[in-house]
Motif scaffolding. Structure first.
Motif, PDB file in Angstrom:
ATOM      1  N   ILE A  57       6.460   2.526  14.262  1.00 44.53           N
ATOM      2  CA  ILE A  57       5.241   1.903  15.168  1.00 44.53           C
ATOM      3  C   ILE A  57       5.041   1.842  16.669  1.00 44.53           C
ATOM      4  O   ILE A  57       4.074   2.113  17.347  1.00 44.53           O
ATOM      5  N   MET A  94      -3.682   5.273  14.022  1.00 44.79           N
ATOM      6  CA  MET A  94      -2.730   3.847  13.680  1.00 44.79           C
ATOM      7  C   MET A  94      -3.438   4.278  11.790  1.00 44.79           C
ATOM      8  O   MET A  94      -2.124   4.550  11.414  1.00 44.79           O
ATOM      9  N   SER A  97      -0.978   5.344   9.062  1.00 45.84           N
ATOM     10  CA  SER A  97      -0.816   4.829   8.210  1.00 45.84           C
ATOM     11  C   SER A  97      -0.476   6.035   6.880  1.00 45.84           C
ATOM     12  O   SER A  97       0.421   5.540   5.972  1.00 45.84           O
ATOM     13  N   VAL A 120      -5.848   0.519   8.340  1.00 45.80           N
ATOM     14  CA  VAL A 120      -5.755  -1.076   9.555  1.00 45.80           C
ATOM     15  C   VAL A 120      -6.120  -0.869   9.890  1.00 45.80           C
ATOM     16  O   VAL A 120      -6.720  -0.315  10.140  1.00 45.80           O
ATOM     17  N   MET A 124      -4.764  -6.580  11.988  1.00 41.73           N
ATOM     18  CA  MET A 124      -3.375  -5.965  11.216  1.00 41.73           C
ATOM     19  C   MET A 124      -2.645  -4.826  12.611  1.00 41.73           C
ATOM     20  O   MET A 124      -2.010  -4.334  12.726  1.00 41.73           O
ATOM     21  N   GLU A 125      -3.898  -4.652  13.367  1.00 39.57           N
ATOM     22  CA  GLU A 125      -3.604  -3.734  14.946  1.00 39.57           C
ATOM     23  C   GLU A 125      -2.150  -4.237  15.711  1.00 39.57           C
ATOM     24  O   GLU A 125      -2.172  -5.263  16.154  1.00 39.57           O
ATOM     25  N   THR A 143       1.793  -8.509   9.298  1.00 40.44           N
ATOM     26  CA  THR A 143       0.773  -8.318   7.653  1.00 40.44           C
ATOM     27  C   THR A 143       1.137  -6.616   8.062  1.00 40.44           C
ATOM     28  O   THR A 143       0.832  -6.285   7.120  1.00 40.44           O
ATOM     29  N   THR A 144       0.930  -6.018   9.096  1.00 34.14           N
ATOM     30  CA  THR A 144       0.730  -4.865   9.322  1.00 34.14           C
ATOM     31  C   THR A 144       2.485  -4.066   8.324  1.00 34.14           C
ATOM     32  O   THR A 144       2.093  -3.355   7.357  1.00 34.14           O
ATOM     33  N   SER A 156       2.346  -4.506   4.723  1.00 28.36           N
ATOM     34  CA  SER A 156       2.329  -3.713   4.056  1.00 28.36           C
ATOM     35  C   SER A 156       2.712  -2.173   3.819  1.00 28.36           C
ATOM     36  O   SER A 156       2.006  -1.069   2.920  1.00 28.36           O
TER      37      SER A 156
END
Length: 378
Positions: free
Chosen positions: A272, A302, A306, A314, A318-319, A332-333, A336
């Motif tokens: 990421i 993103m 994802s 996203v 959650m960015e 949290t990202t 996921s």
């Protein structure tokens, strides 16, 4: 001489493909795939080949072998030890493999609680006194849900060149089909099992009445064994000697689970982070670092990223974001992503497992990366 090698010599003219011993082992593997037993014991395990094959069955959590000859087990038991790859990528299930030196004519509490017990080419090696004790030990005392017994079919012997009396010098007897089935049916009746007969090694065309080269009885217990009856039969002392034990690394062990989670979190966060840096660089060049364009382009990138790694969407909360020389990637990202989610189960457990192992923000909500070295490289 190894019984499998000697058997192949005897069956040289009648060609079994694959070899007969492999067909017997495959029969057990197919049975395991069908019934999914968690605990399996192989009585008369010899060189541990069947146990080695079964350790790859994902449903099995306990494997035990028993043989009267300790030296044969010790020669090949190293194959049952975990490999480096088992530590690098621990399985989700637990697995314990134990080998015991002892006789199937004796009862030992270590053999209680098994779902499946296999006796492959075993009973014909037993003296009459041990053969008489064998049913009580296996069906009465151990009382597994399923017992598989294979033994040579003596009616097939005239088709095997080089066989005069028995197929192996250590055999004490070899039964024809009627003899084996009579013994099996009486044993099943006495201990409340049903039994079905089959085999491996088909006879030549036109000689079907000879039956399989190896005859097999599959016994299934009719009624669940009660805890009281099992406990009342339990001997006070162990009579088998343990000669080998291996406990495989497993994600059920908190230590190995933590290592796997930390590794996966760092791997996911690094991807990421790199994706974010790459797009920020391209935006800087393309839009002269316009904040509005950057946010739009980043959100789009993103979303695409994802989709590639689990079809995630996203959300704004959650960015990942950059503050000075630090990149913040919300847990949290990371949570996921399917693999992290599967390993941890809950966000709370994720936080617990990575605490002290990964650099987090002051409130513990995001993984932090310093970008100074990336800027220097660029």
């Amino acid at each position: 001489m190894d019984k499998n090698l000697q058997e192949e010599q005897f069956t040289g003219i009648i060609k079994f493909t694959p070899p007969l011993y492999k067909q017997r082992y495959q029969f057990i593997k197919d049975l395991v795939e069908k019934y999914k037993p968690k605990k399996v014991a192989d009585l008369g395990c010899a060189d541990c080949t069947l146990l080695w094959m079964l350790k790859f069955c994902s449903c099995i959590e306990v494997l035990a072998g028993l043989d009267i000859c300790a030296s044969v087990m010790k020669e090949k038991m190293h194959r049952l030890s975990p490999l480096p790859g088992d530590y690098l990528q621990p399985a989700e299930r637990s697995l314990t493999v134990t080998l015991h030196h002892g006789s199937v004519a004796h009862k030992d509490p270590c053999m209680l609680g098994f779902d499946l017990v296999t006796c492959i080419e075993l009973i014909e090696h037993l003296e009459q006194s041990d053969l008489r004790k064998f049913p009580e030990v296996v069906f009465g005392f151990m009382a597994p849900s399923i017992v598989v017994i294979s033994t040579p079919n003596s009616e097939f012997n005239p088709l095997l060149p080089g066989v005069t009396l028995f197929r192996h010098p250590d055999h004490k007897f070899e039964w024809n089909q009627v003899q084996f089935q009579s013994w099996a049916l009486e044993t099943a009746r006495r201990y409340d099992y049903s039994v079905e007969f089959t085999g491996v090694g088909h006879p030549p065309t036109g000689m079907e009445n000879v039956g399989f080269c190896t005859q097999i009885g599959v016994f299934v217990r009719k009624y669940p064994q009660t805890g009281e009856s099992a406990e009342s039969e339990k001997p006070t002392e162990a009579v088998y000697k343990t000669v080998f034990k291996a406990v495989y690394p497993s994600l059920k062990d908190e230590k190995y689970l933590q290592n796997a989670v930390v590794s996966e979190v760092i791997f996911t966060a690094q991807i990421i982070k790199q994706s974010l840096l790459d797009h920020l660089m391209s935006e800087h060049e393309e839009y002269n670092d316009d904040p509005t364009e950057r946010k739009s382009k980043f959100q789009h990138s993103m979303n695409c990223f994802s989709e590639d790694l689990g079809k995630l969407v996203v959300e704004k909360s959650m960015e990942p974001f950059v503050n000075g020389n630090v990149i913040y990637i919300p847990l949290t990202t990371i949570f996921s992503f399917p693999k992290v989610n599967r390993l941890c189960g809950t966000l709370e457990k994720l936080c617990k497992l990575i605490a002290g192992k990964v650099t987090l923000s002051s409130d513990g909500s995001a993984v932090m990366f310093n970008t100074e070295h990336e800027n220097e490289e660029n």
